[in-house]
Structure formats: C-alpha cells, structure tokens
Design a protein around this motif. Structure first.
Motif, PDB file in Angstrom:
ATOM      1  N   PRO A 104       0.828  -1.212   0.000  1.00 34.76           N
ATOM      2  CA  PRO A 104       0.000   0.000   0.000  1.00 34.76           C
ATOM      3  C   PRO A 104       0.860   1.259   0.000  1.00 34.76           C
ATOM      4  N   LYS A 105       0.353   2.320  -0.635  1.00 38.75           N
ATOM      5  CA  LYS A 105       1.103   3.570  -0.721  1.00 38.75           C
ATOM      6  C   LYS A 105       1.144   4.321   0.600  1.00 38.75           C
ATOM      7  N   THR A 106       0.199   4.018   1.491  1.00 32.83           N
ATOM      8  CA  THR A 106       0.156   4.711   2.777  1.00 32.83           C
ATOM      9  C   THR A 106       1.400   4.375   3.599  1.00 32.83           C
ATOM     10  N   LEU A 107       2.110   5.379   4.022  1.00 32.40           N
ATOM     11  CA  LEU A 107       3.341   5.195   4.782  1.00 32.40           C
ATOM     12  C   LEU A 107       3.053   5.233   6.272  1.00 32.40           C
ATOM     13  N   PRO A 108       3.835   4.498   7.062  1.00 35.76           N
ATOM     14  CA  PRO A 108       3.634   4.522   8.516  1.00 35.76           C
ATOM     15  C   PRO A 108       3.859   5.917   9.065  1.00 35.76           C
ATOM     16  N   LYS A 109       3.109   6.272  10.107  1.00 31.30           N
ATOM     17  CA  LYS A 109       3.167   7.605  10.673  1.00 31.30           C
ATOM     18  C   LYS A 109       3.224   7.508  12.184  1.00 31.30           C
ATOM     19  N   LEU A 110       3.991   8.411  12.779  1.00 28.66           N
ATOM     20  CA  LEU A 110       4.083   8.455  14.236  1.00 28.66           C
ATOM     21  C   LEU A 110       2.713   8.779  14.817  1.00 28.66           C
ATOM     22  N   SER A 111       2.304   8.040  15.820  1.00 31.34           N
ATOM     23  CA  SER A 111       0.981   8.249  16.406  1.00 31.34           C
ATOM     24  C   SER A 111       0.919   9.600  17.111  1.00 31.34           C
ATOM     25  N   PRO A 112      -0.260  10.244  17.121  1.00 32.38           N
ATOM     26  CA  PRO A 112      -0.398  11.541  17.803  1.00 32.38           C
ATOM     27  C   PRO A 112      -0.012  11.475  19.276  1.00 32.38           C
ATOM     28  N   THR A 113      -0.296  10.331  19.915  1.00 31.38           N
ATOM     29  CA  THR A 113       0.034  10.195  21.337  1.00 31.38           C
ATOM     30  C   THR A 113       1.537  10.251  21.560  1.00 31.38           C
ATOM     31  N   LEU A 114       2.291   9.488  20.762  1.00 30.03           N
ATOM     32  CA  LEU A 114       3.750   9.516  20.882  1.00 30.03           C
ATOM     33  C   LEU A 114       4.302  10.879  20.490  1.00 30.03           C
ATOM     34  N   GLY A 115       3.709  11.477  19.449  1.00 30.94           N
ATOM     35  CA  GLY A 115       4.148  12.801  19.038  1.00 30.94           C
ATOM     36  C   GLY A 115       3.985  13.813  20.150  1.00 30.94           C
ATOM     37  N   LYS A 116       2.878  13.723  20.874  1.00 27.22           N
ATOM     38  CA  LYS A 116       2.627  14.630  21.994  1.00 27.22           C
ATOM     39  C   LYS A 116       3.656  14.420  23.097  1.00 27.22           C
ATOM     40  N   ILE A 117       3.972  13.159  23.399  1.00 27.52           N
ATOM     41  CA  ILE A 117       4.949  12.848  24.447  1.00 27.52           C
ATOM     42  C   ILE A 117       6.337  13.353  24.050  1.00 27.52           C
ATOM     43  N   PHE A 118       6.740  13.052  22.808  1.00 30.50           N
ATOM     44  CA  PHE A 118       8.066  13.450  22.346  1.00 30.50           C
ATOM     45  C   PHE A 118       8.207  14.968  22.234  1.00 30.50           C
ATOM     46  N   SER A 119       7.084  15.674  22.059  1.00 30.23           N
ATOM     47  CA  SER A 119       7.152  17.128  21.887  1.00 30.23           C
ATOM     48  C   SER A 119       7.690  17.828  23.128  1.00 30.23           C
ATOM     49  N   TYR A 120       7.616  17.162  24.279  1.00 31.01           N
ATOM     50  CA  TYR A 120       8.165  17.754  25.502  1.00 31.01           C
ATOM     51  C   TYR A 120       9.687  17.733  25.511  1.00 31.01           C
ATOM     52  N   GLY A 121      10.279  17.012  24.558  1.00 25.88           N
ATOM     53  CA  GLY A 121      11.733  16.946  24.489  1.00 25.88           C
ATOM     54  C   GLY A 121      12.369  18.302  24.257  1.00 25.88           C
ATOM     55  N   LYS A 122      11.717  19.164  23.486  1.00 26.32           N
ATOM     56  CA  LYS A 122      12.309  20.479  23.200  1.00 26.32           C
ATOM     57  C   LYS A 122      12.379  21.338  24.459  1.00 26.32           C
ATOM     58  N   TYR A 123      11.435  21.138  25.378  1.00 26.35           N
ATOM     59  CA  TYR A 123      11.486  21.885  26.639  1.00 26.35           C
ATOM     60  C   TYR A 123      12.639  21.387  27.502  1.00 26.35           C
ATOM     61  N   ALA A 124      12.906  20.077  27.432  1.00 27.72           N
ATOM     62  CA  ALA A 124      14.039  19.522  28.171  1.00 27.72           C
ATOM     63  C   ALA A 124      15.351  20.076  27.628  1.00 27.72           C
ATOM     64  N   VAL A 125      15.453  20.153  26.300  1.00 29.19           N
ATOM     65  CA  VAL A 125      16.666  20.713  25.688  1.00 29.19           C
ATOM     66  C   VAL A 125      16.847  22.171  26.099  1.00 29.19           C
ATOM     67  N   LEU A 126      15.757  22.931  26.061  1.00 22.93           N
ATOM     68  CA  LEU A 126      15.827  24.341  26.468  1.00 22.93           C
ATOM     69  C   LEU A 126      16.253  24.464  27.926  1.00 22.93           C
ATOM     70  N   LEU A 127      15.711  23.614  28.777  1.00 21.97           N
ATOM     71  CA  LEU A 127      16.060  23.647  30.196  1.00 21.97           C
ATOM     72  C   LEU A 127      17.541  23.345  30.405  1.00 21.97           C
ATOM     73  N   VAL A 128      18.052  22.359  29.683  1.00 25.20           N
ATOM     74  CA  VAL A 128      19.467  22.004  29.808  1.00 25.20           C
ATOM     75  C   VAL A 128      20.346  23.182  29.387  1.00 25.20           C
ATOM     76  N   VAL A 129      19.996  23.825  28.279  1.00 24.64           N
ATOM     77  CA  VAL A 129      20.773  24.967  27.797  1.00 24.64           C
ATOM     78  C   VAL A 129      20.764  26.096  28.828  1.00 24.64           C
ATOM     79  N   VAL A 130      19.591  26.390  29.364  1.00 27.56           N
ATOM     80  CA  VAL A 130      19.472  27.457  30.353  1.00 27.56           C
ATOM     81  C   VAL A 130      20.280  27.135  31.609  1.00 27.56           C
ATOM     82  N   LEU A 131      20.208  25.889  32.069  1.00 31.34           N
ATOM     83  CA  LEU A 131      20.944  25.493  33.268  1.00 31.34           C
ATOM     84  C   LEU A 131      22.454  25.573  33.046  1.00 31.34           C
TER      85      LEU A 131
END
Length: 293
Positions: A104-131
């Motif tokens: 099938p042409k439909t490609l696998p996609k990251l689930s919205p739930t995992l995407g939401k969880i992983f999106s907090y990673g950028k805040y962790a990176v920002l926190l590390v930089v600030v610290l």
C-alpha cells in the motif's frame, strides 16, 4: 482539481520563499538562539543588559511570531527547510520502494500520542541549555556540541571545525530522525521552538474551524499537518495548539470547504497573498537585523 492546483501554487511559493531565507539569512536562527544564551549569562553575572544584535534579533523574531504564528519556523528557518527536504526525499524513496514491492502507498506515521509525548523533548533541551548558562561557565562551549555548528559550516560549503565530533554525531542522528518524521527537530528538540510554542498568538493568526461545516468523515487538514495537530472546534481550544503550528497553511489548502483557516492564513488566492506578505515582512526584519550586526 482546484485543491491540487492550489497545492502546486503553494508549493512553488514555499520553495521560492524558503530558498531566499536559506541562502540570504542562514544565521538568523543561531543569532536568536545566542540571544537566549546572552540573557542567561547576563543574569548570572548580574551585569546590566545591553541591546546588542543577539537580543534584538531574539525580540524581533518573538514579536513577529506573536503577530503571525510560527511562520519563521515554517518558511524562514534554515534548519526547518533542511529537515523538510530530507523528509521529502525519504518519502519519495519509500513510496517508490513500496510501489515496486506492491505494498500500500500509505506510509507509517508516528501516532499523535507519541508525538505529543516526544514534543516535551524540546522543553528539556531548552532547560538544559538554560541550566548550563546559569549554573556553569561553559555557555561558550555549547557551540561545540550543537548540531547547528557543523550544519552552518556545511551550509556555507565549509568543512566542520576540528573538535566538533560530538556535534557532528548529533547532526547525523537528528538528520536520521528528519528522514523518518516530518519536522522531527522542530517538534521534538528545538529549544527556540520551545519558546515559540509558549508564546501567545494574536487572534487574527489563530487557525480555527467549525466542525459542523466540515465534510462528514473528512480529516484532510489533520492528515497533512506536519505537527500532527487535531484542529479543535472553538477558538479557545485552538489557542492551546497554535504554539505547535508551523504556519505552513497546508490545512487551509487541503480543506475542500475552506473551513480550516485564519485571517492571516486563509486558503485560495488571498492565502497566497498572505504567505508572500508575511514573507516580505520577515524578509525586511531579517535584512535590517543582518545590516545591524
């Protein structure tokens, strides 16, 4: 047919605008990020703030984002464009491979739930930089591990500097992620994107839709969204997700009833004008900032 035609026009406009910012203003991202480091180091040193180029660039991009949403991320950020190019190339290869294999042409996609969880990673990176900036004297060494350092040199057709091995490894890992997930770095790891996501967006740039006006069973706006956003029914709920919106306007142009839109991001010919107008404003800002530095 109209949707396909608009998609091609939007793509052409997007390529032109991104190319302009990619080749003319590649350092805006790093300059704005340096503004964050300057704020942190100045606070810890208890010295008075000076309106230098780093801080002015950061403030200018933040104000632009409050007015028009994350248009800079969608069109003006060199790293974002790099990620989109990688993902598009990978998508073409995967589609061709699956077609050849009869899958099938439909490609696998990251689930919205995992995407939401992983999106907090950028805040962790920002926190590390600030610290790092606040609690140590190693702020000047952030560049030695930042993937932006070797990328900016490669973008300028220069070899990575000596001693940037760890930064190169990070760039390679991030590039692999960009091949697999749209806007991988922007959604999950970008410290500047973490700040953008927390900013308020003025009402005329907030994407809204009325579900009762939607075609039954249609979810084209959500399927094409690189941030995997699910547009809510009310403006109050929309504001909660606008911080993750890259202002790419794919939802506005994929909607068969022009239901998903904002006043500064409508579909159709008016939408093309708005994409260009916002690009022109951002161009003027970046041009002034580079002349000032």
């Amino acid at each position: 047919m109209e949707i396909k035609k608009n998609k091609k026009i939007r793509l052409a406009i997007s390529i032109i605008i991104r190319a302009v910012f990619f080749f003319l203003f590649p350092a805006i991202f790093s300059t704005a990020f340096s503004g964050i480091k300057y704020l942190c180091t100045t606070i810890i040193s208890r010295e008075p703030f000076e309106m230098n180029g780093f801080l002015i660039t950061l403030i200018a991009i933040l104000l632009f984002t409050i007015f028009f949403g994350r248009y800079f991320c969608g069109y003006g950020c060199v790293f974002g464009t790099y990620g989109d190019v990688l993902y598009q190339i990978a998508s073409w290869v995967r589609t061709a491979f699956r077609k050849k294999m009869g899958k099938p042409k439909t490609l696998p996609k990251l689930s919205p739930t995992l995407g939401k969880i992983f999106s907090y990673g950028k805040y962790a990176v920002l926190l590390v930089v600030v610290l790092i900036c606040l609690l140590s004297d190693k702020a000047s060494q952030i560049g030695t591990i930042s993937p932006w350092t070797p990328f900016s040199r490669l973008q300028a057709l220069q070899a990575p500097a000596k001693g940037s091995g760890l930064a190169i490894i990070f760039l390679i890992l991030i590039s692999i992620g960009m091949l697999l997930v749209p806007r991988f770095f922007c959604r999950f790891l970008c410290p500047l994107g973490a700040i953008f996501s927390l900013l308020p967006v003025l009402p005329f740039s907030v994407v809204t839709r009325k579900k009762e006006d939607c075609v039954r069973g249609c979810n084209l706006c959500e399927r094409g969204c690189p941030a995997d956003l699910q547009l809510a029914d009310t403006q109050t709920e929309e504001r909660q997700s606008m911080g993750e919106c890259f202002n790419c306007s794919k939802c506005a142009y994929s909607c068969p009833k022009s239901n998903a839109s904002a006043k500064t991001m409508p579909g159709g010919k008016i939408g093309f004008v708005w994409i260009i107008v916002k690009g022109a404003i951002l161009f003027a800002i970046c041009f002034y900032l580079t002349k000032m530095m």
